[in-house]
Every structure is written in C-alpha cells, then in structure tokens.
Design a protein around this motif. Structure first.
Motif, PDB file in Angstrom:
ATOM      1  N   ARG A 110       0.816  -1.220   0.000  1.00  0.00           N
ATOM      2  CA  ARG A 110       0.000   0.000   0.000  1.00  0.00           C
ATOM      3  C   ARG A 110       0.840   1.257   0.000  1.00  0.00           C
ATOM      4  O   ARG A 110       1.862   1.327   0.672  1.00  0.00           O
ATOM      5  N   PHE A 111       0.361   2.228  -0.747  1.00  0.00           N
ATOM      6  CA  PHE A 111       0.998   3.539  -0.777  1.00  0.00           C
ATOM      7  C   PHE A 111      -0.054   4.586  -0.502  1.00  0.00           C
ATOM      8  O   PHE A 111      -1.233   4.369  -0.743  1.00  0.00           O
ATOM      9  N   TRP A 112       0.417   5.760  -0.034  1.00  0.00           N
ATOM     10  CA  TRP A 112      -0.492   6.882   0.188  1.00  0.00           C
ATOM     11  C   TRP A 112      -0.493   7.786  -1.028  1.00  0.00           C
ATOM     12  O   TRP A 112       0.528   7.938  -1.695  1.00  0.00           O
ATOM     13  N   PRO A 117       5.162   9.814  -7.124  1.00  0.00           N
ATOM     14  CA  PRO A 117       5.036   8.664  -8.021  1.00  0.00           C
ATOM     15  C   PRO A 117       6.360   7.933  -8.235  1.00  0.00           C
ATOM     16  O   PRO A 117       6.391   6.694  -8.286  1.00  0.00           O
ATOM     17  N   GLU A 118       7.477   8.696  -8.306  1.00  0.00           N
ATOM     18  CA  GLU A 118       8.784   8.037  -8.565  1.00  0.00           C
ATOM     19  C   GLU A 118       9.140   7.099  -7.410  1.00  0.00           C
ATOM     20  O   GLU A 118       9.708   6.022  -7.618  1.00  0.00           O
ATOM     21  N   GLU A 119       8.795   7.559  -6.211  1.00  0.00           N
ATOM     22  CA  GLU A 119       9.085   6.761  -5.012  1.00  0.00           C
ATOM     23  C   GLU A 119       8.247   5.470  -5.038  1.00  0.00           C
ATOM     24  O   GLU A 119       8.740   4.378  -4.743  1.00  0.00           O
ATOM     25  N   ILE A 120       6.987   5.610  -5.426  1.00  0.00           N
ATOM     26  CA  ILE A 120       6.085   4.454  -5.488  1.00  0.00           C
ATOM     27  C   ILE A 120       6.567   3.471  -6.556  1.00  0.00           C
ATOM     28  O   ILE A 120       6.634   2.263  -6.317  1.00  0.00           O
ATOM     29  N   VAL A 121       6.936   4.015  -7.714  1.00  0.00           N
ATOM     30  CA  VAL A 121       7.423   3.164  -8.805  1.00  0.00           C
ATOM     31  C   VAL A 121       8.654   2.377  -8.345  1.00  0.00           C
ATOM     32  O   VAL A 121       8.768   1.173  -8.559  1.00  0.00           O
ATOM     33  N   ARG A 122       9.562   3.080  -7.658  1.00  0.00           N
ATOM     34  CA  ARG A 122      10.792   2.434  -7.185  1.00  0.00           C
ATOM     35  C   ARG A 122      10.466   1.291  -6.228  1.00  0.00           C
ATOM     36  O   ARG A 122      11.020   0.196  -6.325  1.00  0.00           O
ATOM     37  N   ASP A 123       9.553   1.552  -5.309  1.00  0.00           N
ATOM     38  CA  ASP A 123       9.199   0.515  -4.339  1.00  0.00           C
ATOM     39  C   ASP A 123       8.499  -0.678  -4.998  1.00  0.00           C
ATOM     40  O   ASP A 123       8.758  -1.823  -4.651  1.00  0.00           O
ATOM     41  N   ILE A 124       7.623  -0.385  -5.940  1.00  0.00           N
ATOM     42  CA  ILE A 124       6.941  -1.485  -6.631  1.00  0.00           C
ATOM     43  C   ILE A 124       7.968  -2.333  -7.368  1.00  0.00           C
ATOM     44  O   ILE A 124       7.937  -3.563  -7.308  1.00  0.00           O
ATOM     45  N   HIS A 129      10.928  -7.267  -8.312  1.00  0.00           N
ATOM     46  CA  HIS A 129      12.191  -7.966  -8.544  1.00  0.00           C
ATOM     47  C   HIS A 129      12.444  -9.013  -7.476  1.00  0.00           C
ATOM     48  O   HIS A 129      12.912 -10.110  -7.769  1.00  0.00           O
ATOM     49  N   ALA A 130      12.117  -8.697  -6.241  1.00  0.00           N
ATOM     50  CA  ALA A 130      12.296  -9.671  -5.158  1.00  0.00           C
ATOM     51  C   ALA A 130      11.439 -10.907  -5.402  1.00  0.00           C
ATOM     52  O   ALA A 130      11.893 -12.042  -5.263  1.00  0.00           O
TER      53      ALA A 130
END
Ligand SMILES: [Zn+2]
Length: 137
Positions: A110-112, A117-124, A129-130
């Motif tokens: 979940r994201f707020w 958006p760049e931060e969300i993309v990076r986390d996704i 990848h994991a």
C-alpha cells in the motif's frame, strides 16, 4: 453532503487518478507489465489498483482522506459520528483485504496518495524484482 467534504472527495478522486496514471507510466517505461483494477481473489467488489497476478502482488494507492492517512487525516466537522464510523470501516476493510491476500500467499503493498510517483514506482519495482527472484525468473 457538506460542501467541504464533497470538495475534498472530488479532489482526492482526481488526485488519486492522476497518481495512478503517473505510477502506471513509470512502471511501463521500465518495462514492467501489470494489470489494473484487478479483483481480489475470493472477495467481492474489492480490487487492487495495480496487480501482478503471476507474482501474487497487489498494489493499492490509498487516498489520504478515505483511508485515514496518519499525516493528512482530517476529521469532518459535521456528521461526526457518521464519518468516524465510515472512515473506521474503510481502514478495517483495508486490513481485512490485506489479511485475506496474505492468507492466499499474495503480497499486499500500500501507498499513500501523497507519496511521490517516482518513489512508489521504485518501491513497486523492488517488490516485483524480489518476487521474481523467489519464483526463479
Ligand atoms: Zn497523506
């Protein structure tokens, strides 16, 4: 309905949509393919905003108002009991969706809506990848 609340609802909705589009574009640009508005398996009328069904990852972009973000939650001044109950139920619903997904071996992320958006993309990307690593792909 209180005009301040309906204003906030409209704002939240359009903000969420533009965030969703930005995140989708970011993922696409990185060659990551996803499904949108994907139903939560075994739950009626619940869907994730972005999903990777084969990897069992469900992503939710939660609006700050509707999902009671700890930074931006604001308590409506009218119909206090009604809103408190409604927002509380939303949070409960989110938790039960997450629990349900986890019980099926899915990862709920979940994201707020206030996150970049760049931060969300990076986390996704890192979750994808994991998971790909686990699946040996
Ligand atoms: Zn927020």
């Amino acid at each position: 309905m209180n005009p301040a609340i309906s204003r906030r609802m409209r704002k939240t909705r359009s903000k969420n949509n533009s965030l969703e589009v930005a995140v989708r574009k970011g993922l696409y640009a990185l060659g990551i393919r996803y499904r949108i508005h994907y139903p939560v398996p075994g739950m009626l009328r619940r869907s994730s905003d972005i999903a990777f069904p084969q990897l069992r990852i469900a992503v939710f972009l939660d609006g700050c108002f509707w999902h009671s973000c700890p930074i931006h939650r604001s308590d409506p001044k009218t119909n206090v009991a009604f809103w408190a109950e409604k927002l509380r139920r939303n949070v409960e619903r989110d938790r039960s969706t997450d629990d349900h997904l986890r019980s099926l071996g899915w990862e709920a992320v979940r994201f707020w809506a206030h996150q970049a958006p760049e931060e969300i993309v990076r986390d996704i990307c890192s979750v994808v990848h994991a998971k790909r690593g686990e699946h040996g792909k």
